[in-house]
Design a protein around this motif. Structure first.
Motif, PDB file in Angstrom:
ATOM      1  N   GLY A  99     -78.353 -73.265 -49.110  1.00 50.96           N
ATOM      2  CA  GLY A  99     -77.700 -73.202 -50.273  1.00 50.96           C
ATOM      3  C   GLY A  99     -77.917 -74.177 -51.398  1.00 50.96           C
ATOM      4  O   GLY A  99     -77.199 -74.120 -52.430  1.00 50.96           O
ATOM      5  N   GLU A 100     -79.039 -74.754 -51.139  1.00 51.75           N
ATOM      6  CA  GLU A 100     -79.697 -75.794 -52.186  1.00 51.75           C
ATOM      7  C   GLU A 100     -80.116 -75.282 -53.376  1.00 51.75           C
ATOM      8  O   GLU A 100     -80.394 -74.083 -53.655  1.00 51.75           O
ATOM      9  N   LYS A 101     -79.801 -76.181 -54.643  1.00 50.46           N
ATOM     10  CA  LYS A 101     -79.816 -75.344 -56.027  1.00 50.46           C
ATOM     11  C   LYS A 101     -81.320 -75.320 -56.455  1.00 50.46           C
ATOM     12  O   LYS A 101     -81.962 -74.722 -57.082  1.00 50.46           O
ATOM     13  N   ALA A 102     -82.086 -76.707 -56.092  1.00 50.73           N
ATOM     14  CA  ALA A 102     -83.392 -76.620 -56.639  1.00 50.73           C
ATOM     15  C   ALA A 102     -84.463 -76.125 -55.629  1.00 50.73           C
ATOM     16  O   ALA A 102     -84.905 -76.824 -54.718  1.00 50.73           O
ATOM     17  N   ARG A 103     -84.296 -74.724 -55.720  1.00 49.90           N
ATOM     18  CA  ARG A 103     -84.995 -74.159 -54.660  1.00 49.90           C
ATOM     19  C   ARG A 103     -86.642 -73.727 -55.003  1.00 49.90           C
ATOM     20  O   ARG A 103     -87.005 -73.653 -56.089  1.00 49.90           O
ATOM     21  N   PHE A 104     -87.400 -74.186 -53.872  1.00 45.36           N
ATOM     22  CA  PHE A 104     -88.648 -73.932 -53.973  1.00 45.36           C
ATOM     23  C   PHE A 104     -89.001 -73.024 -52.780  1.00 45.36           C
ATOM     24  O   PHE A 104     -89.071 -73.593 -51.504  1.00 45.36           O
ATOM     25  N   SER A 105     -88.992 -71.558 -52.951  1.00 47.69           N
ATOM     26  CA  SER A 105     -88.888 -70.576 -52.123  1.00 47.69           C
ATOM     27  C   SER A 105     -90.058 -70.685 -51.089  1.00 47.69           C
ATOM     28  O   SER A 105     -90.103 -70.175 -49.708  1.00 47.69           O
ATOM     29  N   LYS A 106     -91.254 -70.851 -51.484  1.00 52.01           N
ATOM     30  CA  LYS A 106     -92.517 -70.886 -50.877  1.00 52.01           C
ATOM     31  C   LYS A 106     -92.362 -72.074 -49.672  1.00 52.01           C
ATOM     32  O   LYS A 106     -92.702 -71.643 -48.506  1.00 52.01           O
ATOM     33  N   GLY A 107     -91.823 -73.277 -49.943  1.00 51.22           N
ATOM     34  CA  GLY A 107     -91.445 -74.127 -48.942  1.00 51.22           C
ATOM     35  C   GLY A 107     -90.413 -73.741 -47.868  1.00 51.22           C
ATOM     36  O   GLY A 107     -90.285 -73.996 -46.828  1.00 51.22           O
ATOM     37  N   LEU A 108     -89.326 -72.986 -48.412  1.00 53.29           N
ATOM     38  CA  LEU A 108     -88.411 -72.449 -47.721  1.00 53.29           C
ATOM     39  C   LEU A 108     -88.858 -71.617 -46.649  1.00 53.29           C
ATOM     40  O   LEU A 108     -88.468 -71.575 -45.556  1.00 53.29           O
ATOM     41  N   TYR A 109     -89.863 -70.680 -46.909  1.00 58.98           N
ATOM     42  CA  TYR A 109     -90.225 -69.852 -46.271  1.00 58.98           C
ATOM     43  C   TYR A 109     -91.210 -70.499 -44.739  1.00 58.98           C
ATOM     44  O   TYR A 109     -90.887 -70.090 -43.880  1.00 58.98           O
ATOM     45  N   ALA A 110     -91.764 -71.447 -45.131  1.00 60.56           N
ATOM     46  CA  ALA A 110     -92.540 -72.178 -44.461  1.00 60.56           C
ATOM     47  C   ALA A 110     -91.611 -73.207 -43.292  1.00 60.56           C
ATOM     48  O   ALA A 110     -91.754 -73.245 -42.117  1.00 60.56           O
ATOM     49  N   TRP A 111     -90.410 -73.686 -44.249  1.00 61.26           N
ATOM     50  CA  TRP A 111     -89.722 -74.541 -43.249  1.00 61.26           C
ATOM     51  C   TRP A 111     -88.748 -73.823 -42.120  1.00 61.26           C
ATOM     52  O   TRP A 111     -88.706 -74.531 -41.351  1.00 61.26           O
ATOM     53  N   ILE A 112     -88.334 -72.730 -42.361  1.00 63.65           N
ATOM     54  CA  ILE A 112     -87.757 -71.828 -41.317  1.00 63.65           C
ATOM     55  C   ILE A 112     -88.291 -71.428 -40.071  1.00 63.65           C
ATOM     56  O   ILE A 112     -87.983 -70.955 -39.285  1.00 63.65           O
ATOM     57  N   GLY A 113     -89.692 -71.500 -40.440  1.00 62.30           N
ATOM     58  CA  GLY A 113     -90.722 -71.134 -39.232  1.00 62.30           C
ATOM     59  C   GLY A 113     -90.629 -69.862 -39.056  1.00 62.30           C
ATOM     60  O   GLY A 113     -91.026 -69.110 -39.736  1.00 62.30           O
ATOM     61  N   PHE A 114     -90.820 -69.380 -37.868  1.00 63.51           N
ATOM     62  CA  PHE A 114     -90.962 -68.059 -37.108  1.00 63.51           C
ATOM     63  C   PHE A 114     -92.379 -67.726 -37.136  1.00 63.51           C
ATOM     64  O   PHE A 114     -93.260 -68.215 -37.887  1.00 63.51           O
ATOM     65  N   LYS A 115     -92.734 -66.851 -36.415  1.00 63.51           N
ATOM     66  CA  LYS A 115     -94.163 -66.228 -36.150  1.00 63.51           C
ATOM     67  C   LYS A 115     -94.629 -65.518 -37.479  1.00 63.51           C
ATOM     68  O   LYS A 115     -94.059 -64.540 -37.828  1.00 63.51           O
ATOM     69  N   ALA A 116     -95.673 -66.170 -38.036  1.00 59.60           N
ATOM     70  CA  ALA A 116     -95.976 -65.687 -39.376  1.00 59.60           C
ATOM     71  C   ALA A 116     -97.834 -65.315 -39.422  1.00 59.60           C
ATOM     72  O   ALA A 116     -98.306 -65.803 -38.637  1.00 59.60           O
ATOM     73  N   THR A 117     -98.087 -64.453 -40.412  1.00 57.87           N
ATOM     74  CA  THR A 117     -99.385 -63.981 -40.303  1.00 57.87           C
ATOM     75  C   THR A 117     -99.645 -63.570 -41.979  1.00 57.87           C
ATOM     76  O   THR A 117     -98.590 -63.254 -42.646  1.00 57.87           O
ATOM     77  N   GLY A 118    -100.744 -63.603 -42.500  1.00 57.52           N
ATOM     78  CA  GLY A 118    -101.141 -63.404 -43.961  1.00 57.52           C
ATOM     79  C   GLY A 118    -102.115 -62.254 -43.886  1.00 57.52           C
ATOM     80  O   GLY A 118    -102.724 -61.756 -42.876  1.00 57.52           O
ATOM     81  N   VAL A 119    -101.892 -61.405 -44.966  1.00 63.23           N
ATOM     82  CA  VAL A 119    -102.651 -60.132 -45.207  1.00 63.23           C
ATOM     83  C   VAL A 119    -103.253 -60.313 -46.453  1.00 63.23           C
ATOM     84  O   VAL A 119    -102.659 -60.402 -47.622  1.00 63.23           O
ATOM     85  N   PRO A 120    -104.623 -60.355 -46.471  1.00 57.58           N
ATOM     86  CA  PRO A 120    -105.304 -60.495 -47.872  1.00 57.58           C
ATOM     87  C   PRO A 120    -105.066 -59.453 -48.700  1.00 57.58           C
ATOM     88  O   PRO A 120    -105.079 -58.421 -48.300  1.00 57.58           O
TER      89      PRO A 120
END
Length: 328
Positions: free
Chosen positions: A174-195
């Motif tokens: 619930g933080e107000k100063a949100r940096f979503s890119k960082g939050l996506y990485a912070w929660i972890g989980f198995k991730a992959t990129g699509v160019p």
């Protein structure tokens, strides 16, 4: 209403010219993937007829809805509101200006079905940006990789698919100063990129000025690192060491050669320099204190003025304590 399989969140701010072209490309893609989908536009205080156009689209297609803010709260907050309202097993976040190709969603879903809980679009080309913007972007990612809590995937942005597990995790933040890119990485989980290649913006202009981008970058560093605070500690030690060394030098010089006429310009320059250092250090401390002040006030992240369509109902499958504080 049964939980749809796929939700698409689209933050919009004065994007009236892009609503119809976006729907023309997006809806056929969703229908090819699954009949169980929903699209949630988050109107971030638009001053044009964006919301009126979305109402018209929603009347023709009930699976399209909207959440309209009472004022402009910013894109990061709009994304948080979209996650609060999305009910799909997977949630796609994308922009409305068609720089994020809707056809890429099919590739996202394929990776998701292969077991990845986070699938992000990874831009392969920045030739559309100015050299200055590209340079600052490279500096930011290098600084974040060096001093941030977690690394950010290169070229990754908000265009991504997130599994329900990831959405539920993000909703607890619930933080107000949100940096979503960082939050996506912070929660972890198995991730992959699509160019993918960012398409040209067809209508309207970007809402991200250089000043806003700089502020956003600083928010990202401050939200995931205390290095800016520690830097001034190091600078303080360095200046103290230089001051002691200078005092010793002038003491020895006076004992050996006597005193000479002190220079007024050098005195003024020294005073101005150290005053600037002090003000800059206080400014950095003030930035962190300001963030603490904003958090302890516990105001809601956003205020909803209107909801359009059944697709904009608040998801209630998980309601953490801090989410209760910001429900409207």
């Amino acid at each position: 209403m049964a939980s749809p399989k796929l939700s698409v969140i689209i933050p919009v701010h004065n994007e009236s010219a892009n609503i119809a072209p976006l729907c023309e490309r997006l809806l056929p893609v969703l229908n090819r993937i699954t009949p169980d989908w929903e699209v949630i536009f988050v109107d971030d205080g638009s001053r044009d007829d964006t919301l009126d156009l979305i109402r018209g689209v929603s009347r023709a297609e009930p699976r399209i809805g909207a959440v309209s803010f009472s004022r402009n709260f910013g894109k990061e907050i709009a994304i948080a509101a979209g996650l609060d309202h999305a009910r799909g097993d997977a949630v796609v976040i994308m922009d409305a200006d068609l720089q994020h190709p809707p056809e890429m969603i099919e590739a996202f879903v394929e990776r998701w079905q292969q077991g990845f809980l986070m699938v992000y679009g990874q831009r392969t080309d920045r030739s559309d940006e100015t050299r200055t913007k590209r340079g600052f972007a490279q500096v930011f990612y290098k600084l974040f990789a060096r001093f941030g809590e977690i690394p950010l995937p290169e070229g990754a942005g908000d265009f991504r698919l997130i599994d329900r597990k990831g959405v539920d995790a993000l909703r607890t933040l619930g933080e107000k100063a949100r940096f979503s890119k960082g939050l996506y990485a912070w929660i972890g989980f198995k991730a992959t990129g699509v160019p993918f290649v960012v398409e040209e913006r067809r209508f309207g202009t970007t809402k991200w000025s250089f000043r806003k981008l700089f502020r956003f970058a600083f928010d990202g560093i401050a939200a995931f690192s205390t290095v800016p605070l520690r830097i001034w500690t190091y600078i303080g030690f360095l200046i103290s060491f230089l001051a002691i060394a200078t005092a010793i030098f002038f003491t020895v010089r006076t004992l050996l050669f006597g005193t000479d006429l002190p220079g007024f310009p050098s005195l003024i320059v020294s005073v101005m320099f150290f005053s600037g250092i002090q003000l800059m250090s206080l400014g950095i401390v003030g930035e962190y204190v300001g963030r603490i002040f904003a958090e302890v006030k516990r105001r809601p992240l956003y205020v909803v003025a209107e909801r359009v369509g059944g697709a904009a109902e608040v998801s209630s499958d998980i309601v953490p304590d801090n989410y209760r504080m910001r429900r409207v």
